[in-house]
Write a protein that holds these residues in place. Structure first.
Motif, PDB file in Angstrom:
ATOM      1  N   UNK A 449       0.937  -1.155  -0.101  1.00  0.00           N
ATOM      2  CA  UNK A 449      -0.003  -0.203  -0.048  1.00  0.00           C
ATOM      3  C   UNK A 449       0.985   1.364  -0.111  1.00  0.00           C
ATOM      4  N   UNK A 450       2.026   0.973   0.541  1.00  0.00           N
ATOM      5  CA  UNK A 450       3.042   2.186   0.559  1.00  0.00           C
ATOM      6  C   UNK A 450       4.064   1.856  -0.630  1.00  0.00           C
ATOM      7  N   UNK A 451       3.825   2.318  -1.961  1.00  0.00           N
ATOM      8  CA  UNK A 451       4.469   1.872  -2.906  1.00  0.00           C
ATOM      9  C   UNK A 451       4.127   2.853  -4.268  1.00  0.00           C
ATOM     10  N   UNK A 452       3.152   2.208  -4.701  1.00  0.00           N
ATOM     11  CA  UNK A 452       2.664   2.928  -6.084  1.00  0.00           C
ATOM     12  C   UNK A 452       2.487   4.469  -6.287  1.00  0.00           C
ATOM     13  N   UNK A 453       3.635   4.942  -6.932  1.00  0.00           N
ATOM     14  CA  UNK A 453       3.758   6.192  -7.264  1.00  0.00           C
ATOM     15  C   UNK A 453       3.961   7.240  -5.975  1.00  0.00           C
ATOM     16  N   UNK A 454       4.401   6.708  -4.773  1.00  0.00           N
ATOM     17  CA  UNK A 454       4.887   7.590  -3.883  1.00  0.00           C
ATOM     18  C   UNK A 454       5.966   8.229  -4.185  1.00  0.00           C
ATOM     19  N   UNK A 455       6.168   9.553  -4.513  1.00  0.00           N
ATOM     20  CA  UNK A 455       7.306   9.826  -4.991  1.00  0.00           C
ATOM     21  C   UNK A 455       7.988  10.917  -4.018  1.00  0.00           C
ATOM     22  N   UNK A 456       9.199  10.499  -3.661  1.00  0.00           N
ATOM     23  CA  UNK A 456      10.068  11.212  -2.649  1.00  0.00           C
ATOM     24  C   UNK A 456      11.518  11.056  -3.340  1.00  0.00           C
ATOM     25  N   UNK A 477       8.626  -1.329  -5.753  1.00  0.00           N
ATOM     26  CA  UNK A 477       8.866  -0.877  -4.417  1.00  0.00           C
ATOM     27  C   UNK A 477      10.559  -0.352  -4.161  1.00  0.00           C
ATOM     28  N   UNK A 478      11.310  -1.226  -4.971  1.00  0.00           N
ATOM     29  CA  UNK A 478      12.466  -0.804  -5.207  1.00  0.00           C
ATOM     30  C   UNK A 478      12.822   0.561  -5.761  1.00  0.00           C
ATOM     31  N   UNK A 479      11.758   0.764  -6.636  1.00  0.00           N
ATOM     32  CA  UNK A 479      11.715   2.091  -7.430  1.00  0.00           C
ATOM     33  C   UNK A 479      11.565   3.258  -6.421  1.00  0.00           C
ATOM     34  N   UNK A 480      11.026   3.019  -5.251  1.00  0.00           N
ATOM     35  CA  UNK A 480      11.024   4.212  -4.223  1.00  0.00           C
ATOM     36  C   UNK A 480      12.319   4.830  -3.924  1.00  0.00           C
ATOM     37  N   UNK A 481      13.544   4.040  -4.165  1.00  0.00           N
ATOM     38  CA  UNK A 481      14.773   4.558  -3.865  1.00  0.00           C
ATOM     39  C   UNK A 481      15.489   4.968  -4.973  1.00  0.00           C
ATOM     40  N   UNK A 482      16.386   5.962  -4.788  1.00  0.00           N
ATOM     41  CA  UNK A 482      17.300   6.831  -5.823  1.00  0.00           C
ATOM     42  C   UNK A 482      16.299   7.432  -6.823  1.00  0.00           C
ATOM     43  N   UNK A 483      15.289   7.998  -6.543  1.00  0.00           N
ATOM     44  CA  UNK A 483      14.432   8.775  -7.498  1.00  0.00           C
ATOM     45  C   UNK A 483      15.166   9.998  -7.939  1.00  0.00           C
ATOM     46  N   UNK A 484      16.144  10.531  -7.352  1.00  0.00           N
ATOM     47  CA  UNK A 484      17.073  11.764  -7.737  1.00  0.00           C
ATOM     48  C   UNK A 484      18.167  11.461  -8.581  1.00  0.00           C
ATOM     49  N   UNK A 485      18.215   9.976  -9.080  1.00  0.00           N
ATOM     50  CA  UNK A 485      19.319   9.616  -9.895  1.00  0.00           C
ATOM     51  C   UNK A 485      20.557   9.524  -9.060  1.00  0.00           C
ATOM     52  N   UNK A 486      20.550   9.251  -7.863  1.00  0.00           N
ATOM     53  CA  UNK A 486      21.677   8.848  -7.092  1.00  0.00           C
ATOM     54  C   UNK A 486      21.618   7.388  -6.761  1.00  0.00           C
ATOM     55  N   UNK A 487      22.884   6.966  -6.260  1.00  0.00           N
ATOM     56  CA  UNK A 487      22.888   5.453  -5.564  1.00  0.00           C
ATOM     57  C   UNK A 487      21.673   5.074  -4.549  1.00  0.00           C
ATOM     58  N   UNK A 488      21.349   3.755  -4.442  1.00  0.00           N
ATOM     59  CA  UNK A 488      20.446   3.379  -3.583  1.00  0.00           C
ATOM     60  C   UNK A 488      20.897   2.182  -3.150  1.00  0.00           C
ATOM     61  N   UNK A 489      20.334   1.643  -1.958  1.00  0.00           N
ATOM     62  CA  UNK A 489      20.533   0.316  -1.421  1.00  0.00           C
ATOM     63  C   UNK A 489      19.109  -0.392  -1.599  1.00  0.00           C
ATOM     64  N   UNK A 490      19.461  -1.790  -2.035  1.00  0.00           N
ATOM     65  CA  UNK A 490      18.221  -2.723  -2.249  1.00  0.00           C
ATOM     66  C   UNK A 490      18.508  -3.889  -1.245  1.00  0.00           C
ATOM     67  N   UNK A 491      17.939  -4.287  -0.352  1.00  0.00           N
ATOM     68  CA  UNK A 491      18.320  -5.386   0.473  1.00  0.00           C
ATOM     69  C   UNK A 491      17.144  -6.147   0.728  1.00  0.00           C
ATOM     70  N   UNK A 492      17.156  -7.587   0.351  1.00  0.00           N
ATOM     71  CA  UNK A 492      16.144  -8.601   0.580  1.00  0.00           C
ATOM     72  C   UNK A 492      16.573  -9.744   1.578  1.00  0.00           C
ATOM     73  N   UNK A 493      15.753  -9.679   2.915  1.00  0.00           N
ATOM     74  CA  UNK A 493      16.240 -10.593   3.923  1.00  0.00           C
ATOM     75  C   UNK A 493      15.009 -11.560   4.041  1.00  0.00           C
ATOM     76  N   UNK A 494      15.245 -12.773   3.657  1.00  0.00           N
ATOM     77  CA  UNK A 494      14.046 -13.689   3.478  1.00  0.00           C
ATOM     78  C   UNK A 494      14.054 -14.698   4.355  1.00  0.00           C
TER      79      UNK A 494
END
Length: 589
Positions: A449-456, A477-494
């Motif tokens: 629910x916190x994902x689609x189109x939430x632009x920051x 959901x990964x697309x929430x990160x780095x929307x300024x074009x700068x590096x971001x971290x994606x971590x999955x802990x399953x």
């Protein structure tokens, strides 16, 4: 206020940490330095010492990368750190030299990740530019001034905007753009500029934007108020009857401008106001945001996503000659299946075009932990959130997990945190989205629910304490990160349990041919004829004449009937035309 960059910004931050400066006369270009400055100087004070320590680690990490050499120890005498004792938990080393507290950074090499000498958080903290926006070849058109822009974010956005504004009356266009490249500009320009070649009458009235979540509608509303100069209310939200009545009246009168609504609202409460607007030539466009959900969600649940095709035809048929609305469908994750579904439902008897400018996002740095037990996962995610750059989103699948993680983080001492899931109340959603956009929250615990189109633009870390049930959900959901074009971290802990949950959610329940035929036969046996191959059927009737079906009524049964009709429409067996008009007087749907 003076804007500082590079060495000057970090030097000013060091003075603030030594209490030699109050931090109110300058601001930093670096998001990490600026975030710490704000957290230290804000009144009232919301950040805990733990929040501040994680932000300090991030700022030092950024400066270390900028210099390309080891960063010297930083004197920290600020009162907000006076009682903090857990420096090592956030990857900082603190030593006492006389009256001074000296802080330096420790590399983060978690044992539970195969890091091979790499620091998990360093790349995201570096703020390295990975994607250039507004670069050469993205020069703006003059009409961008209407949305306070001078250039396009990318060539793909430029092509998408020009194609959308050139859509002919009654036509349909599907646009696929990567997350972060500004799909919302398209409907903002439809509102402020209108369509190419359309007369003044055609460029008046309402543009209805279909959104899948309340949070996304609220986010779009706030941005439209700022960019387009529109006045609230713009978002149609369940439970706010007074606001919704205003929107319905404005749509019928053609004065609403932009309206953000769910497919359920469009096919229900707003249907008659939309019809009256269409009859008056005051319905400019139907925009479906996150259009891949027509295929993904509309098949298994929320069938109204596919019922929109019938509503569209109803509204097109009601419009005066030459004033039919355009249909624009926007997505970042458009598969072949999704495109064919959109073509089947929205492409018949009209111009149907598609434009794709998709690419792999270069910003995320991907890490996946080995499958662990739930107890181990809790320890690992907590360790990650003591090191990961801010702001961060912690994604889970279930509401109960969101509540549990929020409580766990609060108990650990984090204060600039929030949670958002499908059961979050409307007013609270608005507040959370607003604080996220303002940079006042460091961690959001969220479901999809916190994902689609939430632009920051400045989110740096996306952590999944779950396995997303589809690649599309993960990409969004990964697309929430780095929307300024700068590096971001994606971590999955399953954990092993995550696979079972994801498979269960992802298993589509499709009606059998025999049961579908039985439902359709019962619906069609009670049809109302209108001539020329047009019929009305009641979708809230029982599914069959047998003993097991005689008492089968209710929302679930109605949804299965509608799903049956929608699947037939996708197969080309029937064509959805909306609801008969004038409306049938008898009770029922």
């Amino acid at each position: 206020m003076v804007e500082l960059d590079g060495h000057d910004a970090f030097k000013a931050l060091a003075r603030l940490l030594e209490c030699a400066d109050d931090g109110t006369a300058w601001r930093a270009k670096s998001p990490s330095v600026e975030r710490l400055r704000i957290a230290l100087t804000e009144l009232p004070q919301h950040a805990s010492a733990l929040d501040l320590a994680v932000l300090l680690r991030q700022a030092i990490n950024h400066e270390r990368t900028r210099r390309g050499t080891a960063v010297p120890v930083i004197p920290v005498s600020h009162a907000r750190f006076s009682d903090f004792r857990h420096w090592n938990k956030v990857g900082l080393r603190m030593t006492i030299a006389g009256d001074a507290r000296l802080v330096s950074i420790e590399p983060w090499h978690p044992e539970w990740l195969s890091v091979e000498g790499n620091e998990v958080d360093a790349f995201a903290a570096s703020e390295t530019i990975r994607r250039e926006f507004n670069a050469a070849g993205c020069e703006g058109d003059p009409f961008l001034a209407s949305v306070r822009r001078t250039s396009y974010r990318s060539r793909g956005q430029r092509a998408a905007v020009r194609a959308a504004l050139s859509t002919p009356a009654g036509g349909s266009l599907v646009v696929a753009l990567p997350t972060g490249e500004g799909k919302s500009m398209i409907f903002q320009l439809i509102q402020t500029v209108g369509f190419v070649g359309a007369d003044q009458q055609e460029n008046q009235g309402t543009t209805l934007v279909i959104v899948p979540t309340v949070a996304l509608g609220v986010n779009h509303e706030q941005e439209a108020v700022e960019v387009c100069g529109l006045a609230k209310p713009l978002a149609f939200q369940g439970g706010n009857d007074a606001q919704n009545a205003i929107i319905a009246e404005r749509i019928a009168a053609g004065t609403q401008g932009l309206c953000f609504a769910s497919p359920e609202a469009a096919c229900g409460r707003l249907r008659d106001p939309l019809r009256r607007a269409a009859e008056a030539g005051l319905l400019r466009a139907l925009v479906i945001d996150e259009a891949h959900l027509v295929d993904q969600w509309g098949t298994g649940f929320r069938t109204e996503f596919q019922e929109l095709s019938g509503l569209r035809r109803e509204l097109l048929g009601a419009a005066p000659s030459g004033q039919a609305m355009r249909t624009i469908m926007l997505s970042a994750t458009l598969t072949d299946s999704s495109l064919e579904t959109l073509r089947a439902l929205f492409g018949a008897e009209s111009d149907f075009e598609s434009l794709a400018a998709v690419q792999l996002r270069p910003e995320p740095d991907y890490w996946i932990a080995p499958v662990a037990s739930e107890a181990a996962r809790i320890d690992q995610v907590m360790e990650a959130l003591h090191h990961a750059p801010r702001p961060a989103v912690l994604y889970v699948t279930e509401v109960a997990a969101a509540n549990a993680w929020h409580a766990r983080l609060a108990a650990a001492g984090f204060r600039r945190i929030s949670k958002l899931h499908g059961k979050t109340a409307r007013a609270e959603r608005e507040e959370i989205v607003g604080e996220w956009r303002a940079g006042a929250i460091d961690i959001v615990v969220g479901t999809s629910a916190f994902g689609l189109g939430i632009d920051y633009a400045y989110a740096r870390s996306i952590i999944h304490a779950c396995i997303p049930e589809t690649l599309d959900r993960f990409y969004q959901e990964v697309g929430r990160g780095g929307r300024d074009g700068r590096a971001a971290l994606s971590l999955i802990v399953p954990t092993a349990k995550d696979f079972t949950i994801a498979k269960k959610i992802n298993a589509q329940q499709v009606i059998s041919i025999d049961r579908g035929f039985e439902r359709w036969s019962t619906l069609f046996a009670r049809k109302i004829r209108f001539g020329e191959g047009r019929f009305a059927v009641r979708i809230d009737g029982r599914p069959g004449a047998g003993e097991r079906d005689i008492d089968m009524f209710g929302e679930t049964n109605t949804d299965w009937n509608l799903r049956t009709v929608a699947l037939m429409a996708r197969a080309g067996l029937v064509r959805l035309l909306g609801s008969p008009y004038p409306r049938i007087a008898e009770e029922g749907d």
